[in-house]
Design a protein around this motif. Structure first.
Motif, PDB file in Angstrom:
ATOM      1  N   TYR A 142     -91.314 -33.710  24.158  1.00  0.00           N
ATOM      2  CA  TYR A 142     -91.084 -33.613  22.714  1.00  0.00           C
ATOM      3  C   TYR A 142     -91.221 -32.165  22.251  1.00  0.00           C
ATOM      4  O   TYR A 142     -90.357 -31.631  21.540  1.00  0.00           O
ATOM      5  CB  TYR A 142     -92.085 -34.502  21.970  1.00  0.00           C
ATOM      6  N   TRP A 143     -92.324 -31.507  22.645  1.00  0.00           N
ATOM      7  CA  TRP A 143     -92.562 -30.132  22.206  1.00  0.00           C
ATOM      8  C   TRP A 143     -91.594 -29.165  22.877  1.00  0.00           C
ATOM      9  O   TRP A 143     -91.112 -28.212  22.243  1.00  0.00           O
ATOM     10  CB  TRP A 143     -94.011 -29.740  22.506  1.00  0.00           C
ATOM     11  N   GLN A 144     -91.283 -29.405  24.143  1.00  0.00           N
ATOM     12  CA  GLN A 144     -90.345 -28.530  24.849  1.00  0.00           C
ATOM     13  C   GLN A 144     -88.954 -28.591  24.225  1.00  0.00           C
ATOM     14  O   GLN A 144     -88.311 -27.554  23.998  1.00  0.00           O
ATOM     15  CB  GLN A 144     -90.275 -28.938  26.322  1.00  0.00           C
ATOM     16  N   VAL A 145     -88.486 -29.785  23.941  1.00  0.00           N
ATOM     17  CA  VAL A 145     -87.160 -29.937  23.352  1.00  0.00           C
ATOM     18  C   VAL A 145     -87.134 -29.372  21.935  1.00  0.00           C
ATOM     19  O   VAL A 145     -86.178 -28.704  21.536  1.00  0.00           O
ATOM     20  CB  VAL A 145     -86.736 -31.417  23.366  1.00  0.00           C
ATOM     21  N   ARG A 146     -88.194 -29.613  21.173  1.00  0.00           N
ATOM     22  CA  ARG A 146     -88.237 -29.082  19.816  1.00  0.00           C
ATOM     23  C   ARG A 146     -88.104 -27.565  19.813  1.00  0.00           C
ATOM     24  O   ARG A 146     -87.348 -27.004  19.028  1.00  0.00           O
ATOM     25  CB  ARG A 146     -89.548 -29.495  19.119  1.00  0.00           C
ATOM     26  N   ASP A 147     -88.814 -26.899  20.718  1.00  0.00           N
ATOM     27  CA  ASP A 147     -88.731 -25.438  20.730  1.00  0.00           C
ATOM     28  C   ASP A 147     -87.376 -24.959  21.243  1.00  0.00           C
ATOM     29  O   ASP A 147     -86.827 -23.981  20.730  1.00  0.00           O
ATOM     30  CB  ASP A 147     -89.846 -24.830  21.588  1.00  0.00           C
ATOM     31  N   ALA A 148     -86.831 -25.640  22.236  1.00  0.00           N
ATOM     32  CA  ALA A 148     -85.514 -25.247  22.755  1.00  0.00           C
ATOM     33  C   ALA A 148     -84.444 -25.367  21.678  1.00  0.00           C
ATOM     34  O   ALA A 148     -83.592 -24.481  21.531  1.00  0.00           O
ATOM     35  CB  ALA A 148     -85.156 -26.102  23.965  1.00  0.00           C
ATOM     36  N   LEU A 149     -84.481 -26.441  20.898  1.00  0.00           N
ATOM     37  CA  LEU A 149     -83.487 -26.601  19.833  1.00  0.00           C
ATOM     38  C   LEU A 149     -83.707 -25.567  18.730  1.00  0.00           C
ATOM     39  O   LEU A 149     -82.746 -25.086  18.132  1.00  0.00           O
ATOM     40  CB  LEU A 149     -83.545 -28.019  19.268  1.00  0.00           C
ATOM     41  N   ALA A 150     -84.948 -25.232  18.465  1.00  0.00           N
ATOM     42  CA  ALA A 150     -85.212 -24.177  17.481  1.00  0.00           C
ATOM     43  C   ALA A 150     -84.622 -22.850  17.942  1.00  0.00           C
ATOM     44  O   ALA A 150     -84.063 -22.088  17.147  1.00  0.00           O
ATOM     45  CB  ALA A 150     -86.718 -24.045  17.249  1.00  0.00           C
ATOM     46  N   ALA A 151     -84.730 -22.556  19.234  1.00  0.00           N
ATOM     47  CA  ALA A 151     -84.187 -21.302  19.777  1.00  0.00           C
ATOM     48  C   ALA A 151     -82.677 -21.236  19.618  1.00  0.00           C
ATOM     49  O   ALA A 151     -82.101 -20.144  19.518  1.00  0.00           O
ATOM     50  CB  ALA A 151     -84.574 -21.145  21.240  1.00  0.00           C
ATOM     51  N   SER A 152     -82.020 -22.395  19.596  1.00  0.00           N
ATOM     52  CA  SER A 152     -80.560 -22.403  19.491  1.00  0.00           C
ATOM     53  C   SER A 152     -80.074 -21.745  18.204  1.00  0.00           C
ATOM     54  O   SER A 152     -78.954 -21.244  18.140  1.00  0.00           O
ATOM     55  CB  SER A 152     -80.034 -23.841  19.559  1.00  0.00           C
ATOM     56  N   GLU A 153     -80.928 -21.727  17.192  1.00  0.00           N
ATOM     57  CA  GLU A 153     -80.553 -21.144  15.909  1.00  0.00           C
ATOM     58  C   GLU A 153     -80.601 -19.622  15.937  1.00  0.00           C
ATOM     59  O   GLU A 153     -80.100 -18.971  15.017  1.00  0.00           O
ATOM     60  CB  GLU A 153     -81.473 -21.679  14.813  1.00  0.00           C
ATOM     61  N   GLU A 154     -81.215 -19.048  16.972  1.00  0.00           N
ATOM     62  CA  GLU A 154     -81.428 -17.599  17.000  1.00  0.00           C
ATOM     63  C   GLU A 154     -80.892 -16.945  18.270  1.00  0.00           C
ATOM     64  O   GLU A 154     -81.284 -15.827  18.603  1.00  0.00           O
ATOM     65  CB  GLU A 154     -82.922 -17.305  16.863  1.00  0.00           C
ATOM     66  N   VAL A 155     -79.991 -17.613  18.972  1.00  0.00           N
ATOM     67  CA  VAL A 155     -79.472 -17.072  20.230  1.00  0.00           C
ATOM     68  C   VAL A 155     -78.841 -15.698  20.022  1.00  0.00           C
ATOM     69  O   VAL A 155     -79.029 -14.776  20.833  1.00  0.00           O
ATOM     70  CB  VAL A 155     -78.468 -18.056  20.872  1.00  0.00           C
ATOM     71  N   GLY A 156     -78.094 -15.531  18.942  1.00  0.00           N
ATOM     72  CA  GLY A 156     -77.464 -14.238  18.681  1.00  0.00           C
ATOM     73  C   GLY A 156     -78.467 -13.126  18.496  1.00  0.00           C
ATOM     74  O   GLY A 156     -78.308 -12.026  19.036  1.00  0.00           O
ATOM     75  N   ILE A 157     -79.508 -13.394  17.728  1.00  0.00           N
ATOM     76  CA  ILE A 157     -80.553 -12.390  17.489  1.00  0.00           C
ATOM     77  C   ILE A 157     -81.316 -12.091  18.767  1.00  0.00           C
ATOM     78  O   ILE A 157     -81.552 -10.931  19.119  1.00  0.00           O
ATOM     79  CB  ILE A 157     -81.511 -12.872  16.392  1.00  0.00           C
ATOM     80  N   ILE A 158     -81.716 -13.151  19.475  1.00  0.00           N
ATOM     81  CA  ILE A 158     -82.489 -12.979  20.705  1.00  0.00           C
ATOM     82  C   ILE A 158     -81.719 -12.142  21.715  1.00  0.00           C
ATOM     83  O   ILE A 158     -82.250 -11.184  22.297  1.00  0.00           O
ATOM     84  CB  ILE A 158     -82.844 -14.349  21.310  1.00  0.00           C
ATOM     85  N   SER A 159     -80.460 -12.483  21.934  1.00  0.00           N
ATOM     86  CA  SER A 159     -79.671 -11.768  22.937  1.00  0.00           C
ATOM     87  C   SER A 159     -79.465 -10.316  22.534  1.00  0.00           C
ATOM     88  O   SER A 159     -79.484  -9.416  23.385  1.00  0.00           O
ATOM     89  CB  SER A 159     -78.326 -12.461  23.153  1.00  0.00           C
ATOM     90  N   ARG A 160     -79.299 -10.061  21.254  1.00  0.00           N
ATOM     91  CA  ARG A 160     -79.104  -8.678  20.813  1.00  0.00           C
ATOM     92  C   ARG A 160     -80.347  -7.831  21.050  1.00  0.00           C
ATOM     93  O   ARG A 160     -80.257  -6.683  21.508  1.00  0.00           O
ATOM     94  CB  ARG A 160     -78.710  -8.647  19.335  1.00  0.00           C
ATOM     95  N   VAL A 161     -81.505  -8.397  20.724  1.00  0.00           N
ATOM     96  CA  VAL A 161     -82.760  -7.671  20.953  1.00  0.00           C
ATOM     97  C   VAL A 161     -82.915  -7.332  22.431  1.00  0.00           C
ATOM     98  O   VAL A 161     -83.292  -6.210  22.798  1.00  0.00           O
ATOM     99  CB  VAL A 161     -83.953  -8.502  20.460  1.00  0.00           C
ATOM    100  N   TRP A 162     -82.597  -8.271  23.306  1.00  0.00           N
ATOM    101  CA  TRP A 162     -82.751  -8.028  24.745  1.00  0.00           C
ATOM    102  C   TRP A 162     -81.734  -7.022  25.260  1.00  0.00           C
ATOM    103  O   TRP A 162     -82.045  -6.200  26.113  1.00  0.00           O
ATOM    104  CB  TRP A 162     -82.644  -9.340  25.502  1.00  0.00           C
ATOM    105  N   ARG A 163     -80.522  -7.062  24.739  1.00  0.00           N
ATOM    106  CA  ARG A 163     -79.536  -6.048  25.170  1.00  0.00           C
ATOM    107  C   ARG A 163     -79.970  -4.664  24.720  1.00  0.00           C
ATOM    108  O   ARG A 163     -79.820  -3.686  25.464  1.00  0.00           O
ATOM    109  CB  ARG A 163     -78.150  -6.393  24.612  1.00  0.00           C
TER     110      ARG A 163
END
Length: 320
Positions: A271-292
């Motif tokens: 439950y907690w793992q899926v909740r956090d994974a789905l939350a991350a889906s909203e910020e994939v663009g931001i996350i990937s940009r920061v890492w690049r």
């Protein structure tokens, strides 16, 4: 991401506030933006003394209108956490001063000491760093503050998830349904709420070697009270996106091996793992940009989205 120009000089009122919290004869001689943050403008301030010596402080300011609405709460949480942490064995900055309502500064701000070390986002050395991350997170969850921080808040919902292009929509629909079920019962712990490689400092000389050593845990603006599974799930998601799904799936075992306690059943943990994974889906663009921007040029938005999809598929394939 904030659009504020982090290279601009400090606003006069902010500089005056910082100066009031320096030692006699000290002054700010240089400011340098620190990259990697999303919600706030973070700067390294070089402080010079009369005898010619220098030291560094870190200034966090909330300048983007989108994040200003939560600035007071975030800075109060961080100030309280940094007040709690000295002497606990969890390496963290020391609080110098805080102005959560911008009563003195141009923007809501917090001033803290600067820790030595650097964040490490490379794949090299991750087998060594994984148990270190787990041990430090166990230490965070062992903290027992006299006054509990606010209860955790989960802003994402099953319906706000952003399904990656070419993903299996049936799997994502099942994942969304999995977190529509009642929240599992839990025993509350002190949470960091953003414990992940981007907020961990390693000794620069040993970061990629078997003798790697953590020198700091930073960014305590989300400090909360809630289930240990929530912090573990968040770190697992980030590890899955940064280093590959396998590492995200391994982190809960590393946490338990370090002495941490998770929910008793696989379904509750998921439950907690899926909740956090789905939350991350909203910020994939931001996350990937920061890492690049940090040097991981191969982590395009599509690549990170594909890793997230593979991670969600793996989670949903686990035996309930």
């Amino acid at each position: 991401m904030t659009s504020h120009d982090a290279t601009a000089p400090l606003r006069p009122q902010t500089l005056a506030w910082v100066s009031r919290h320096l030692e006699a004869g000290e002054r700010v001689v240089r400011t340098e933006p620190l990259h990697g943050g999303v919600t706030a403008d973070v700067r390294r301030l070089t402080i010079a003394a009369r005898d010619g010596g220098t030291r560094d402080l870190v200034l966090r300011s909330y300048v983007d209108p989108f994040y200003l609405r939560d600035a007071e709460s975030a800075l109060n949480r961080e100030a309280a956490a940094l007040t709690l942490l000295p002497g606990t064995g969890v390496p963290a900055p020391a609080l110098v001063a805080a102005d959560p309502t911008a009563a003195h500064c141009a923007y809501p701000s917090l001033l803290m000491t600067r820790l030595e070390g650097r964040t490490v986002l490379d794949d090299a050395g991750i087998p060594t760093r994984l148990p270190l991350l787990a041990r430090h997170l166990v230490a965070v969850h062992a903290l027992r503050p006299t006054e509990r921080p606010p209860e955790y808040v989960a802003l994402s919902t099953p319906d706000t998830a952003v399904i990656p292009q070419h993903a299996d929509r049936a799997v994502w629909s099942a994942a969304a349904d999995a977190i529509r079920t009642p929240r599992p019962p839990y025993q509350g712990r002190f949470l960091h709420r953003d414990f992940q490689p981007g907020n961990i400092l390693f000794d620069s000389a040993t970061a990629l070697t078997p003798s790697a050593r953590i020198t700091g845990v930073i960014d305590w603006a989300g400090a909360s009270w809630g289930p240990s599974d929530l912090d573990v799930a968040h770190c697992s998601t980030v590890l899955a996106l940064l280093h590959g799904p396998t590492w995200g799936l391994r982190f809960p075992d590393a946490y338990e091996s370090a002495g941490g306690t998770l929910a008793p059943t696989r379904a509750q943990r998921r439950y907690w793992q899926v909740r956090d994974a789905l939350a991350a889906s909203e910020e994939v663009g931001i996350i990937s940009r920061v890492w690049r921007e940090a040097g991981r040029s191969e982590l395009t938005e599509r690549a990170v989205g594909e890793r997230l999809h593979a991670y969600v598929v793996a989670l949903m394939g686990a035996v309930g």
